[in-house]
Write an enzyme that holds these catalytic residues in place. Structure first.
Site, PDB file in Angstrom:
ATOM      1  N   THR A 141       0.844  -1.189   0.000  1.00 43.10           N
ATOM      2  CA  THR A 141       0.000   0.000   0.000  1.00 43.10           C
ATOM      3  C   THR A 141       0.880   1.240   0.000  1.00 43.10           C
ATOM      4  O   THR A 141       1.801   1.347   0.814  1.00 43.10           O
ATOM      5  CB  THR A 141      -0.967   0.071   1.195  1.00 43.10           C
ATOM      6  OG1 THR A 141      -1.622   1.350   1.207  1.00 43.10           O
ATOM      7  CG2 THR A 141      -0.266  -0.129   2.525  1.00 43.10           C
ATOM      8  N   ASP A 143      -0.176   3.964   0.939  1.00 42.33           N
ATOM      9  CA  ASP A 143      -0.607   4.716   2.123  1.00 42.33           C
ATOM     10  C   ASP A 143       0.275   4.429   3.330  1.00 42.33           C
ATOM     11  O   ASP A 143       0.277   5.196   4.295  1.00 42.33           O
ATOM     12  CB  ASP A 143      -2.053   4.379   2.471  1.00 42.33           C
ATOM     13  CG  ASP A 143      -3.031   4.901   1.434  1.00 42.33           C
ATOM     14  OD1 ASP A 143      -2.696   5.878   0.740  1.00 42.33           O
ATOM     15  OD2 ASP A 143      -4.130   4.332   1.314  1.00 42.33           O
ATOM     16  N   MET A 187      -2.727  11.442  -1.880  1.00 41.83           N
ATOM     17  CA  MET A 187      -3.532  10.338  -1.364  1.00 41.83           C
ATOM     18  C   MET A 187      -3.269  10.091   0.116  1.00 41.83           C
ATOM     19  O   MET A 187      -2.204  10.408   0.629  1.00 41.83           O
ATOM     20  CB  MET A 187      -3.271   9.068  -2.169  1.00 41.83           C
ATOM     21  CG  MET A 187      -3.887   9.065  -3.559  1.00 41.83           C
ATOM     22  SD  MET A 187      -3.571   7.506  -4.432  1.00 41.83           S
ATOM     23  CE  MET A 187      -4.573   7.751  -5.907  1.00 41.83           C
ATOM     24  N   GLY A 188      -4.254   9.468   0.760  1.00 37.12           N
ATOM     25  CA  GLY A 188      -4.155   9.155   2.181  1.00 37.12           C
ATOM     26  C   GLY A 188      -5.491   9.392   2.854  1.00 37.12           C
ATOM     27  O   GLY A 188      -5.840  10.535   3.160  1.00 37.12           O
ATOM     28  N   ARG A 189      -6.249   8.309   3.079  1.00 37.51           N
ATOM     29  CA  ARG A 189      -7.586   8.454   3.659  1.00 37.51           C
ATOM     30  C   ARG A 189      -7.534   8.791   5.146  1.00 37.51           C
ATOM     31  O   ARG A 189      -8.111   9.768   5.599  1.00 37.51           O
ATOM     32  CB  ARG A 189      -8.377   7.162   3.448  1.00 37.51           C
ATOM     33  CG  ARG A 189      -9.781   7.171   4.032  1.00 37.51           C
ATOM     34  CD  ARG A 189     -10.417   5.793   3.927  1.00 37.51           C
ATOM     35  NE  ARG A 189     -10.421   5.316   2.563  1.00 37.51           N
ATOM     36  CZ  ARG A 189     -11.341   5.630   1.654  1.00 37.51           C
ATOM     37  NH1 ARG A 189     -12.349   6.412   1.990  1.00 37.51           N
ATOM     38  NH2 ARG A 189     -11.265   5.169   0.429  1.00 37.51           N
ATOM     39  N   GLU A 243      -5.833  13.952   1.018  1.00 38.66           N
ATOM     40  CA  GLU A 243      -7.214  13.864   0.546  1.00 38.66           C
ATOM     41  C   GLU A 243      -8.178  13.512   1.672  1.00 38.66           C
ATOM     42  O   GLU A 243      -9.372  13.785   1.594  1.00 38.66           O
ATOM     43  CB  GLU A 243      -7.329  12.807  -0.552  1.00 38.66           C
ATOM     44  CG  GLU A 243      -7.001  11.393  -0.079  1.00 38.66           C
ATOM     45  CD  GLU A 243      -7.106  10.345  -1.169  1.00 38.66           C
ATOM     46  OE1 GLU A 243      -7.400  10.705  -2.324  1.00 38.66           O
ATOM     47  OE2 GLU A 243      -6.898   9.151  -0.858  1.00 38.66           O
ATOM     48  N   GLN A 298       0.821   8.988  -8.368  1.00 38.36           N
ATOM     49  CA  GLN A 298       1.525   8.630  -7.132  1.00 38.36           C
ATOM     50  C   GLN A 298       1.837   7.142  -7.060  1.00 38.36           C
ATOM     51  O   GLN A 298       2.814   6.735  -6.460  1.00 38.36           O
ATOM     52  CB  GLN A 298       0.654   8.994  -5.921  1.00 38.36           C
ATOM     53  CG  GLN A 298       0.417  10.471  -5.777  1.00 38.36           C
ATOM     54  CD  GLN A 298      -0.803  10.762  -4.930  1.00 38.36           C
ATOM     55  OE1 GLN A 298      -0.692  10.977  -3.735  1.00 38.36           O
ATOM     56  NE2 GLN A 298      -1.970  10.790  -5.530  1.00 38.36           N
ATOM     57  N   ARG A 299       0.972   6.334  -7.662  1.00 30.27           N
ATOM     58  CA  ARG A 299       1.121   4.895  -7.492  1.00 30.27           C
ATOM     59  C   ARG A 299       1.569   4.158  -8.750  1.00 30.27           C
ATOM     60  O   ARG A 299       1.734   2.940  -8.710  1.00 30.27           O
ATOM     61  CB  ARG A 299      -0.186   4.292  -6.977  1.00 30.27           C
ATOM     62  CG  ARG A 299      -1.370   4.407  -7.922  1.00 30.27           C
ATOM     63  CD  ARG A 299      -2.654   4.025  -7.207  1.00 30.27           C
ATOM     64  NE  ARG A 299      -3.731   3.718  -8.137  1.00 30.27           N
ATOM     65  CZ  ARG A 299      -4.996   3.546  -7.790  1.00 30.27           C
ATOM     66  NH1 ARG A 299      -5.331   3.649  -6.515  1.00 30.27           N
ATOM     67  NH2 ARG A 299      -5.909   3.256  -8.680  1.00 30.27           N
TER      68      ARG A 299
END
Length: 413
Positions: A141, A143, A187-189, A243, A298-299
């Protein structure tokens, strides 16, 4: 135990998940005393349920090695949530049927938090049905929120891309006499590891002026005032924004304007935080604005992958196969950082029950209280993960050479 190997990919892709796949495939093909054939599940668990598998046994070994520089998920991915087997075991019975059909005795599932939950449920079900199969989870991940491992494959490459991109944005966004506020959505919940990586650019005197991470509540009045003061001082302001930042009422920024859709796991779908923040700031700070979503780049940016990340991802894949053949099951292979000295991580095995459905956030004391960056502890943690640049194989036009697998369906045998 002799049988066949099955590997699947799940969740969001990364720049190095295929490097882990290469480690699994090549090690599995080398273990001829225990493994007869190596299979891949098309779209993860969904492919297993639909009897949609690839036979990778006859693939060109050079192409499998090229997976180390091929981004995204070569087998396809999914976001499919298995039910509680005590409530509905339909999917589990189908998985067992497929495993028996193809004599699957080694199963590897590559993903994040939800994927480790899937792995654990399948493992427990197979044990309950007395079907012998070694089940191992492989971490993945960008993240970086998986517990049980020092860091997750995919994070180092994404962090390198983000830091480099923020350095480049800084060079462009500060050239004009007229002031500007640039908001970069990362990104990053629920965890701000990726946004924190933007602060690495500050080590090169570039990058963001302010960072906002999900670990700290997003007080709108305070954020507006912080941005107002920073803009008045700098005249050009760059903001790195997770995000997943939430207001003190628990709302994501885009939720202030509209409801958000959810995925199969009940997670609200991200995106739009940068635009939402710009809409808010425009009402209080008159200037020119730009908002940028790094989004998929990013990924999938293998051209800026970290060699350390690529090598670790591959090692985890091969180590998982070795551990399974040695008799290990119901674990996730993980990375353990030495307590001191040169960064040289060790492979360790973590019970799936200690990983599934847990999340790892950034320590709050690593985040500067004024939102201007991260502390030295974060730099010490992150810098070894972005080291080195892979030697890319280029084609005759100067572009990267990605793997070209035949992906022969098992059904064609």
């Amino acid at each position: 135990m002799r049988g066949n190997l099955l590997y699947g990919q799940s969740g969001g892709p990364t720049a190095v998940i295929n490097s882990t796949a290469a480690g699994v495939f090549l090690e599995g093909l080398a273990q001829t005393e225990a493994i007869d054939r190596v299979y891949g599940a098309h779209h993860g668990i969904v492919g297993i349920l639909e009897d949609d598998l690839f036979d990778l046994t006859e693939e060109d070994r050079r192409e499998l090695l090229l997976l180390k520089q091929t981004p995204s998920s070569v087998l396809g991915s999914c976001r499919y949530k298995l039910a509680d087997p005590e409530v509905d075991e339909t999917d589990y019975a189908r998985i067992l049927e497929i495993f028996r059909k193809y004599n699957i005795r080694y199963f590897f599932y590559n993903g994040g938090n939800d994927s480790m939950d899937t792995c654990q449920k399948i493992s427990a079900y197979l044990v309950a049905k007395q079907y012998e199969c070694k089940v191992i989870g492989l971490p993945k991940t960008i993240d970086n929120d998986l517990v049980g491992t020092d860091h997750s494959p995919g994070y180092g490459s994404a962090a390198r891309y983000i830091a480099t991109t923020l350095m480049e944005i800084h060079q462009d966004a500060t050239v004009y006499e007229r002031g500007q506020i640039t908001v970069v959505e990362i990104m990053g919940r629920n965890a701000g590891w990726l946004t924190a990586a933007a602060s690495l650019a500050q080590l090169k005197c570039c990058g963001p002026d302010l960072l906002f991470l999900p670990e700290k509540p997003f007080n709108l009045d305070q954020v507006i005032e912080t941005c107002r003061q920073a803009y008045a001082e700098k005249h050009n302001l760059i903001i790195a924004l997770s995000e997943g930042v939430k207001t003190e009422e628990g709302k994501f920024l885009p939720e202030l304007e509209a409801d958000l859709a959810t995925d199969a796991f009940g997670h609200k779908q991200m995106g739009g935080a940068a635009q939402a923040l710009v809409d808010i700031l425009q009402q209080h700070i008159p200037t020119k604005y730009r908002y940028i979503e790094l989004s998929l780049m990013q990924r999938c940016s293998a051209h800026l992958a970290s060699r350390q990340d690529v090598d670790e991802a591959f090692l985890l894949g091969s180590s998982a196969v070795q551990a399974a053949i040695a008799g290990t099951s119901d674990v996730m292979v993980a990375l353990k950082r030495p307590e001191q000295g040169i960064y040289r991580p060790e492979i360790c095995l973590v019970p799936l029950r200690e990983v599934a459905n847990y999340e790892k956030a950034i320590p709050l004391d690593w985040i500067k209280p004024d939102h201007t960056g991260m502390t030295q502890e974060f730099y010490d943690y992150a810098l070894p993960l972005i080291n080195g640049r892979p030697d890319l194989v280029l084609d005759e036009d100067g572009l990267p050479r990605f793997a070209h697998l035949r992906l022969k369906p098992v059904s064609e045998k």
